[in-house]
Enzyme design. Structure first.
Site, short mmCIF file in Angstrom:
data_model
loop_
_atom_site.label_atom_id
_atom_site.label_comp_id
_atom_site.label_asym_id
_atom_site.label_seq_id
_atom_site.Cartn_x
_atom_site.Cartn_y
_atom_site.Cartn_z
N LYS A 196 33.76 43.37 -13.33
CA LYS A 196 34.94 42.76 -13.94
C LYS A 196 34.51 42.05 -15.22
O LYS A 196 33.69 41.14 -15.18
CB LYS A 196 35.56 41.76 -12.96
CG LYS A 196 36.76 41.04 -13.52
CD LYS A 196 37.45 40.22 -12.45
CE LYS A 196 38.58 39.41 -13.02
NZ LYS A 196 39.27 38.64 -11.98
N LYS A 249 37.09 47.00 -14.02
CA LYS A 249 38.28 46.33 -14.56
C LYS A 249 37.95 45.66 -15.88
O LYS A 249 36.93 44.97 -15.93
CB LYS A 249 38.73 45.30 -13.54
CG LYS A 249 39.88 44.45 -13.96
CD LYS A 249 40.11 43.37 -12.94
CE LYS A 249 41.13 42.40 -13.51
NZ LYS A 249 41.33 41.26 -12.69
C1 PBG Z 1 41.97 36.76 -10.63
C2 PBG Z 1 42.43 38.01 -11.28
C3 PBG Z 1 42.78 38.24 -12.62
C4 PBG Z 1 43.26 39.55 -12.66
C5 PBG Z 1 43.15 40.07 -11.39
N1 PBG Z 1 42.61 39.11 -10.55
C6 PBG Z 1 42.81 37.36 -13.78
C7 PBG Z 1 41.61 36.78 -14.37
O1 PBG Z 1 40.47 37.10 -14.02
O2 PBG Z 1 41.82 35.90 -15.21
C8 PBG Z 1 43.81 40.23 -13.88
C9 PBG Z 1 44.73 41.38 -13.61
C10 PBG Z 1 45.53 41.83 -14.77
O3 PBG Z 1 45.32 41.41 -15.93
O4 PBG Z 1 46.41 42.66 -14.55
N2 PBG Z 1 40.71 36.35 -10.92
#
Ligand code: PBG
Length: 324
Positions: A196, A249
């Site tokens: 991520k 992601k």
């Molecule tokens: C929680 C999380 C996030 C997303 C999914 N889980 C936000 C972040 O890390 O700030 C983002 C999903 C999206 O942008 O559609 N940590």
């Protein structure tokens, strides 16, 4: 020698049936995961301006939305909770009657075969908006693990089929796996947000759940967009710790990463076409600059081609209606 080409790749492109016969990648509605926002304070539905077509839902509306998606062929949803109260220690994240726990029970009651996935992270529950506990201005890793493990167990106890840790703390998959096993949830699947990135494409999501960090940013725990060898290390570690499915992601800006992780590790892979990616398509489509549905379909197919078995997308219902 006639001087004309013997090999003519256009032969197999002439008609729709020929193209279908030799198509390498398929996209089915059962490959899609539909993310949903469930809010403890929501009476019905409310629009999220930066994510046209996406809404915050009450538990009852969530059940209705999931039923419609199921009818259209979607088999899995990913739940994000918006609690009524937030505090320093994310207490609402682990409450047995918390919004996600309640939503999971509701969905498993009304749609028992629907695969219910829960996001395991603290950022929607902490007053400071960080994904872990904060001590003296720092997000502290190890004390956060216990809380994440408890959150995952409470989701499993409510009936979640899959828990998806998205916090990016080191060792969280291992911590979640042992806690689940100890509590008797050996069969609960872990879908790890293994890779991520600290991405600008999460903006609309943070509007949706109001989870932007109140100070600093997430670069101290999410990955640097320039790195791919690190992605392979993250992925390998999560598999060692017991992850069943890995996620990359965001999706489109990181298809190379997805492809390399899939080839190196070989586990089932998911990719998250995130809020900012979705918002860009919607914004361009609203202006009539692109065909939004066609672009969404092409994006999801490309994500599959790059190595994702599962595509997490806010456009899941739109896509499912065009697929089988
Ligand atoms: C929680 C999380 C996030 C997303 C999914 N889980 C936000 C972040 O890390 O700030 C983002 C999903 C999206 O942008 O559609 N940590």
């Amino acid at each position: 020698m006639s001087g004309f080409p013997n090999v003519r790749l256009r032969r197999l492109r002439r008609t729709g049936v020929l193209r279908e016969l030799v198509r390498e990648t398929e996209l089915r509605s059962s490959d899609l995961i539909y993310p949903l926002f469930v809010s403890e304070t929501e009476a019905g539905r409310s629009a999220i301006p930066s994510m046209p077509g996406v809404e915050r839902l009450s538990v009852a509306e969530l059940a209705r939305e999931a039923a419609l998606a199921w009818e259209e062929g979607i088999r899995a949803v990913l739940l994000f909770g918006i609690p009524a109260e937030r505090d320093e220690t994310a207490s609402a994240a682990v409450a047995a009657d918390g919004v996600v726990q309640t939503a999971v029970r509701e969905l498993k009651g009304s749609l028992p075969d629907l695969v219910v996935i829960t996001d395991v992270c603290l950022c929607e529950y902490t007053s400071h908006g960080h994904c872990g506990l904060v001590h003296e201005g720092e997000v502290v890793n190890d004390p956060t693990l216990e809380l994440l493990a408890a959150q995952a167990v409470s989701h499993a106890a409510a009936g979640a089929d899959i828990v998806a840790p998205s916090d990016m703390m080191d060792g969280r998959v291992g911590a979640v796996r042992s806690a689940l096993d100890e509590a008797g949830f050996e069969a609960t699947v872990i879908l790890s947000y293994a890779v991520k990135y600290a991405s600008a494409f999460y903006g609309p999501f943070r509007d949706a759940v109001d989870s932007a960090p109140r100070f600093g940013d997430r670069r101290g725990y999410q990955m640097d967009p320039g790195n791919v060898l690190e992605a392979l290390r993250e992925a390998a570690l999560d598999v060692e710790e017991g992850a069943d499915i890995l996620m990359v992601k965001p999706a489109l800006p990181y298809l190379d990463v997805l492809c390399r992780v899939k080839e190196a590790i070989g586990t089932p892979m998911a990719a998250y076409h995130v809020s900012g990616e979705y918002a860009m398509l919607q914004a361009a489509a609203e202006r009539g600059w692109i065909d939004g549905d066609a672009a969404m379909l092409e994006a999801a197919l490309a994500i599959r081609r790059a190595g994702a078995d599962l595509v997490i997308t806010y456009g899941a219902r739109t896509l499912a209606r065009r697929l089988v």
